[in-house]
Design an enzyme around this catalytic site. Structure first.
Site, PDB file in Angstrom:
ATOM      1  N   CYS A  30      41.036   7.794  84.602  1.00  0.00           N
ATOM      2  CA  CYS A  30      41.894   6.707  84.257  1.00  0.00           C
ATOM      3  C   CYS A  30      41.468   5.350  84.467  1.00  0.00           C
ATOM      4  CB  CYS A  30      43.368   7.103  84.762  1.00  0.00           C
ATOM      5  SG  CYS A  30      44.743   5.704  84.323  1.00  0.00           S
ATOM      6  N   CYS A  33      44.339   3.031  85.713  1.00  0.00           N
ATOM      7  CA  CYS A  33      44.552   3.404  87.304  1.00  0.00           C
ATOM      8  C   CYS A  33      43.592   2.749  88.265  1.00  0.00           C
ATOM      9  CB  CYS A  33      44.292   5.014  87.572  1.00  0.00           C
ATOM     10  SG  CYS A  33      45.739   5.983  86.273  1.00  0.00           S
TER      11      CYS A  33
END
Length: 106
Positions: A30, A33
């Site tokens: 991600c 993230c």
């Protein structure tokens, strides 16, 4: 310091924590993230009154499902075992600290 949380230690690390807990639901693939990770490290270093924990959704699908995580990064704020707030997506440190403080004042 960030703490890795699993289904096995969630109760102890999050629900039974003596201080408020910021839980980051994330995954290695991600992008947002990865952008959020240094922000969380700064918050963990500066705010010793808050425990910062990370839950990898790929490794802990039961916890991700339990908290209905359908988009990452998702941050949950707990105090005394109760969910106080939820933020999805990247946010900068100042915004994150504001959201933390407003959730904890509620």
């Amino acid at each position: 310091m960030e703490i890795t949380v699993t289904a096995e230690n969630f109760q102890q690390q999050v629900l039974q924590a003596e201080q408020p807990v910021l839980v980051d639901f994330w995954a290695t693939w991600c992008g947002p993230c990865r952008m959020l990770a240094p922000v969380l490290e700064q918050v963990a270093a500066e705010r010793r009154d808050i425990r910062v924990c990370k839950i990898n959704v790929d490794e802990q699908p039961v916890l991700a499902q339990q908290f209905q995580i359908d988009s990452i990064p998702t941050l949950l704020i707990f105090r005394d075992g109760k969910l106080l707030g939820r933020t999805t997506g990247y946010c900068d440190k100042q915004t994150l600290l504001q959201r933390l403080d407003s959730a904890l004042q509620a």
